[in-house]
Design a protein around this motif. Structure first.
Motif, short mmCIF file in Angstrom:
data_model
loop_
_atom_site.label_atom_id
_atom_site.label_comp_id
_atom_site.label_asym_id
_atom_site.label_seq_id
_atom_site.Cartn_x
_atom_site.Cartn_y
_atom_site.Cartn_z
N GLN A 195 -7.25 -0.44 6.70
CA GLN A 195 -8.63 -0.08 6.38
C GLN A 195 -9.12 -0.93 5.21
OE1 GLN A 195 -10.77 2.50 7.69
NE2 GLN A 195 -12.25 1.46 6.39
N ARG A 196 -10.32 -1.50 5.32
CA ARG A 196 -10.92 -2.25 4.22
C ARG A 196 -12.38 -1.80 4.04
NH1 ARG A 196 -6.42 -3.09 3.98
NH2 ARG A 196 -5.21 -5.01 3.81
N CYS A 218 -8.60 -9.21 4.96
CA CYS A 218 -7.56 -8.27 5.39
C CYS A 218 -6.24 -8.52 4.65
CB CYS A 218 -7.34 -8.40 6.90
SG CYS A 218 -8.82 -8.02 7.88
N ASN A 264 -6.48 -1.99 -0.01
CA ASN A 264 -6.85 -0.91 0.90
C ASN A 264 -7.09 0.35 0.05
OD1 ASN A 264 -4.47 0.90 0.78
ND2 ASN A 264 -3.37 -0.81 1.72
N SER A 272 0.83 -1.21 0.00
CA SER A 272 0.00 0.00 0.00
C SER A 272 0.86 1.25 0.00
CB SER A 272 -0.92 0.00 1.22
OG SER A 272 -0.14 -0.08 2.40
N LEU A 326 -4.52 3.76 6.40
CA LEU A 326 -5.09 3.13 5.21
C LEU A 326 -4.69 1.66 5.07
CD1 LEU A 326 -4.58 6.08 2.70
CD2 LEU A 326 -6.76 5.28 3.61
N LYS A 327 -3.49 1.34 5.54
CA LYS A 327 -3.02 -0.04 5.44
C LYS A 327 -3.97 -0.98 6.19
CE LYS A 327 0.84 -3.07 6.68
NZ LYS A 327 2.10 -3.20 7.41
N TYR A 362 -7.64 -4.52 12.12
CA TYR A 362 -8.13 -3.86 10.90
C TYR A 362 -9.51 -3.27 11.15
CZ TYR A 362 -4.47 -6.07 8.05
OH TYR A 362 -3.28 -6.44 7.51
#
Length: 778
Positions: free
Chosen positions: A73-74, A352, A357, A39, A70-71, A151
């Motif tokens: 975040q999904r 995850c 992301n 990412s 952001l890494k 996450y």
């Protein structure tokens, strides 16, 4: 030529090494990697190498905080065919992540019902009608290190029925990944193909989950093959089931080479073992080999390893799955049973580990100050960048309009002033909430890559919001055309609630249309199918206390032309004082739909010189589009037609935009008579599933409705038939199918295309339309 030779030798080498692949595969635990997160690399690349464009825009680098947030975040959606177990799966995800304290079933036998089906109608019918958003946190076990990391996941549960396809469209428009749920027995069905098409339209990477592994006849390997052949998506299982059907105990993780079992109440405890059961050991080795082979076909690094006769480690496999999945080249396939609480947690780990992301997705906007041909502007999910967000769904809540918004760039704070890019209006955000189905949690601000909802902001579905410092606008979602109509009127005296309900539903759902027919003096509602309109009529009774009477369903016929026809028409009218004068010449011709926009009507100006002043051209164009609203054969809209203007004349005093608009309408009608017009009807793709003994009865029933059988498949004791049938012939089919299959058959259908009607039906439609004319016109 050298490149071609290289490709040939590469594929030959890959095939050469496949036979001995598994003996070189490593089953050792992962080694720790010090590589930078994918990412971060993708995000930095976006900011370092912006696309060159005539207009220059400031670049925004993702900060360390942005990259870290952001890494983990999904944003995912859960999509599938009807009754594949989407809502049941989402209920388990919410339970295992701690968002709900107890599991409730979809049909609400305990009087509660699934969390994501909050509408009373959804719980009664056992189907999802509206997409619902929620969020949760999950401590995922990394496939590379085995370390647990937390996450944040935003989830949208979508309907499976084709009548509510707009809910899937707008969810996938704003998501970064999706879980495609398939039934272990039925596999790829008609709506699965539609969902696959929607995911491709919005470039959404997906992982596949074969659900209902506990059912008799479950065969995951046939489903994996269907994903490859029917959906044209390279795929391979990353798990092997331990036990089958009612003996399902757990799964073997082929990447980490561990056996995973669910124990404890409702499968809440996940137990891992390094010992693979002897009953599935050979199968697991075979499927791991197949996984590596499939990855070698779509991932260069994995392919090079195989060519160089190197042993792919668990780490190599995990990285290859992620790269290929995010690049839309591959779909890892997970197995389990949501209803039996088996293998849902490993699926969450896969979400995850392998889905993108927000910083890894290419998001672009259009600068409204630039021409339409200008290069798109890339958006970066940096908190320091100017705010850009897309309103993708509206709901009428208890406190006013609830607007679901995806933030793509910058941050949104309660009390902020934001600008609607479409209308230019400035509005204040009075309240921000995060949604948990029908529950809300107030928040003060939201960052880039997040999904939230705001109250008290008037807008339409698909509007872009900015902070006013940019003129960016994002593309909206694809909205299919309605295929069926109903006349509707309230029982007894009309109340304001009747109009209020129709206006609300029309605003919330772009596929629900309402118009007043001047000829019949009726209110007509149009939608995607009988169930779609039936649900809205029922909601009017329940939510607005307006009981309605509906007429016979009417199919959305269309008209089109089959050949070119020239026109040369002069419009003259003298009534004393200034008159009306206009002359247009040109031709109309058939037009194929545009592949990108789907547009199949067009006005084209080929006038050389100034025979008609430019100020009158909009009048001619408006006249053409007004004329095609109602064809002269059946009164239905005209499609597939191009109006080409080649010449004309005007008068200094008597010409006006109105004169040219009327002239254009009359000229089109004259040419339309010569263009051999025909009537088109919607053709539906119908999929019927029934026990094998009723195969001949099902096919006979479809043939009696002029159905064209496209495919049929017999699996175990079940029969699946796919046919193309005119929608006009499908009314009452559910009762016929129920009678022919002793109530055991079921069917689903979706719109495919419009095709010419039979000559006798065209004559009937023309005669019926002619009878509606006043006596003088006949």
């Amino acid at each position: 030529m050298p490149m071609l030779a290289c490709e040939v030798s590469r594929s030959w080498l890959l095939s050469l090494h496949r036979s001995s692949l598994f003996s070189r595969s490593s089953l050792a635990p992962f080694s720790f990697s010090s590589k930078r997160a994918a990412s971060a690399a993708a995000a930095l690349k976006t900011t370092e190498d912006p696309d060159p464009s005539p207009a220059s825009y400031p670049t925004y680098e993702l900060s360390h905080d942005d990259l870290t947030r952001l890494k983990f975040q999904r944003n995912i959606g859960v999509s599938a065919h009807i009754d594949s177990g989407k809502t049941t799966l989402t209920e388990r995800i919410l339970y295992y992540t701690g968002r709900v304290g107890a599991i409730h079933e979809v049909r609400g036998r305990d009087g509660v019902g699934a969390k994501m089906d909050s509408m009373e109608l959804e719980r009664e019918k056992g189907i999802t009608i509206q997409s619902a958003a929620t969020f949760c946190d999950w401590e995922a076990k990394a496939p590379v290190t085995g370390k647990k990391e937390k996450y944040a996941i935003n989830i949208i549960d979508t309907p499976g029925h084709v009548d509510f396809t707009i809910e899937v469209e707008r969810a996938l428009r704003v998501l970064d990944g999706a879980i495609l749920v398939l039934c272990a027995v039925a596999g790829v069905q008609s709506q699965t193909t539609t969902v696959d098409r929607q995911m491709r339209r919005y470039n959404v990477p997906r992982i596949s989950f074969i659900n209902k592994m506990d059912r008799p006849g479950a065969n995951p390997w046939r489903i994996v093959e269907q994903i490859r052949t029917k959906l044209k998506m390279p795929a391979a299982a990353v798990q092997v089931p331990i036990g089958t059907e009612d003996e399902l105990k757990g799964v073997v993780d082929l990447v980490r080479w561990k056996a995973i079992y669910n124990q404890g109440e409702k499968g809440i405890e996940v137990v891992e073992s390094d010992e693979i059961p002897a009953s599935v050991l050979e199968l697991a080795k075979e499927k791991r080999t197949e996984l590596i082979e499939q990855l070698a076909e779509v991932d260069d690094e994995m392919g090079d390893l195989i060519i160089n006769e190197e042993t792919p480690t668990n780490e190599h496999i995990a990285h290859a799955i992620r790269r290929a999945t995010v690049a839309l080249k591959f779909s890892p396939v997970f197995l389990g049973s949501a209803i039996k609480n088996t293998a849902v947690q490993p699926l969450l780990d896969g979400v995850c580990a392998y889905l993108a992301n927000p910083s890894e997705c290419d998001v672009v906007a259009h600068d409204t100050t630039q021409p339409l041909t200008a290069p798109p502007v890339p958006l970066v999910p940096a908190a320091s960048a100017p705010f850009v967000g897309l309103a993708f769904k509206l709901e009428e809540g208890r406190f006013g309009q609830l607007t679901y918004i995806r933030v793509y760039q910058g941050s949104l704070t309660r009390g902020n002033l934001i600008y609607n890019a479409r209308t230019g209006k400035k509005v204040k955000v009075p309240r921000l909430v995060r949604m948990h189905s029908n529950e809300m949690e107030d928040i003060n601000s939201i960052g880039p890559g997040e999904i939230c909802a705001m109250f008290g902001v008037e807008c339409s579905s698909g509007d872009t919001f900015t902070d006013g410092s940019t003129s960016f606008s994002m593309t909206s979602m694809h909205v299919p055309e309605p295929v069926i109509s109903l006349a509707i009127k309230p029982e007894g005296q009309e109340t304001p609630n009747f109009a209020r309900a129709l206006n609300r539903f029309r605003k919330e759902d772009p596929t629900f249309r309402v118009h007043f027919d001047n000829d019949s003096k009726e209110t007509i509602i149009s939608g995607m199918g009988e169930l779609h309109l039936e649900i809205y009529v029922e909601r009017m009774r329940r939510e607005y206390n307006v009981a309605c009477i509906t007429g016979k369903p009417r199919v959305a016929f269309r008209e089109t032309i089959t050949q070119r026809a020239d026109f040369q028409y002069t419009h003259k009218k003298q009534t004393g004082g200034q008159g009306q004068f206009a002359r247009v010449a040109g031709f109309i011709e058939p037009m194929e739909p545009d592949e990108e926009t789907g547009q199949d009507t067009e006005f084209e100006n080929l006038i050389m010189g100034a025979t008609i002043p430019e100020s009158y051209l909009p009048g001619i164009e408006n006249g053409f589009f007004e004329a095609i609203e109602k064809g002269s054969l059946s009164g239905n809209p005209i499609t597939g037609c191009r109006f080409v203007l080649t010449d004309g004349a005007y008068h200094q005093v008597d010409s006006s935009e109105l004169a040219f608009r009327l002239c254009s309408i009359y000229a089109f009608r004259e040419a339309y008579k010569l263009a051999k017009a025909i009537i088109l009807e919607p053709i539906m793709t119908v999929e019927v599933v029934a026990p094998s003994e009723f195969q001949s009865a099902v096919i006979g029933g479809l043939n009696s409705r002029r159905g064209q059988i496209m495919d049929s498949e017999v699996r175990d004791d079940e029969f699946v038939c796919t046919a193309e049938v005119a929608l006009n012939d499908m009314f009452g089919y559910s009762n016929q199918l129920r009678g022919a299959t002793q109530g055991k058959g079921e069917f689903s259908m979706e719109y495919k295309t419009h095709a010419p009607v039979l000559p006798h039906l065209q004559k009937e439609l023309e005669d019926a339309y002619r009878k509606t004319f006043p006596q003088a016109k006949k």
